[in-house]
Design a protein around this motif. Structure first.
Motif: not given
Length: 185
Positions: A57-63, A95-98
């Motif tokens: 995710s944009s915050l670094g959560t690995i999925v 970043e505009s796509w986050y």
């Protein structure tokens, strides 16, 4: 294997010289070198290893999707030594796509076809999960290539792994000597 040294690269004498050490003079001609060194981390990937692909995710959560189903690993969570320590960033969106990225990742992750019961190593796997996400994201070249595993692999994945393989080869050569010289093309 974690490798904490930085690979340094300097171009001199019409050659490219790779080393983990710092040296003030060219090992070929003895001339003083400037501080024009490129730092690049390397790893110990073997060509026989299976590759695993996941998303963040944009915050670094690995999925990721594997034999255990869909797994989410929050940022800064304790990750086992052999998990995700040899990663490549294949592509990033601006970043505009986050926000859109996170929204689509959440939507795709909620689908019921990402359970351990639906996992199949050859046909419904981590790659399927990522391509399904990219199809839903509808972003640029990803969208054009994600409908076909072969095209996506050839155009996106292979080029990144070839670059990584070059650095890993250099890393292995530096295990037995203090520097490695490559002819410039």
């Amino acid at each position: 294997m974690r490798f904490s040294k930085d690979l340094k690269c300097v171009r001199h004498c019409d050659k490219t010289i790779f080393t983990y050490d710092s040296f003030a003079t060219c090992p070929l001609c003895g001339a003083t070198l400037g501080e024009h060194l490129d730092n690049t981390p390397v790893s110990s990937f073997q060509n026989t290893n299976n590759l695993h692909i996941g998303l963040t995710s944009s915050l670094g959560t690995i999925v990721e999707f594997d034999v255990n189903g869909l797994i989410r690993t929050p940022p800064k969570a304790v990750v086992a030594e052999d998990e995700w320590n040899q990663c490549l960033i294949i592509a990033q969106v601006p970043e505009s796509w986050y926000d859109r990225w996170d929204e689509v990742l959440e939507q795709v992750s909620q689908e019921q076809n990402w359970t351990k019961d639906t996992y199949h190593g050859d046909s419904h796997n981590c790659y399927t999960f990522v391509l399904n996400f990219l199809t839903a994201l509808e972003y640029g070249e990803f969208f054009d290539l994600c409908h076909d595993k072969l095209s996506f692999t050839e155009k996106i994945i292979a080029s990144k792994t070839q670059i990584a393989a070059k650095y890993i080869t250099i890393h292995r050569k530096l295990q037995s000597c203090s520097y490695f010289i490559e002819e410039q093309a």
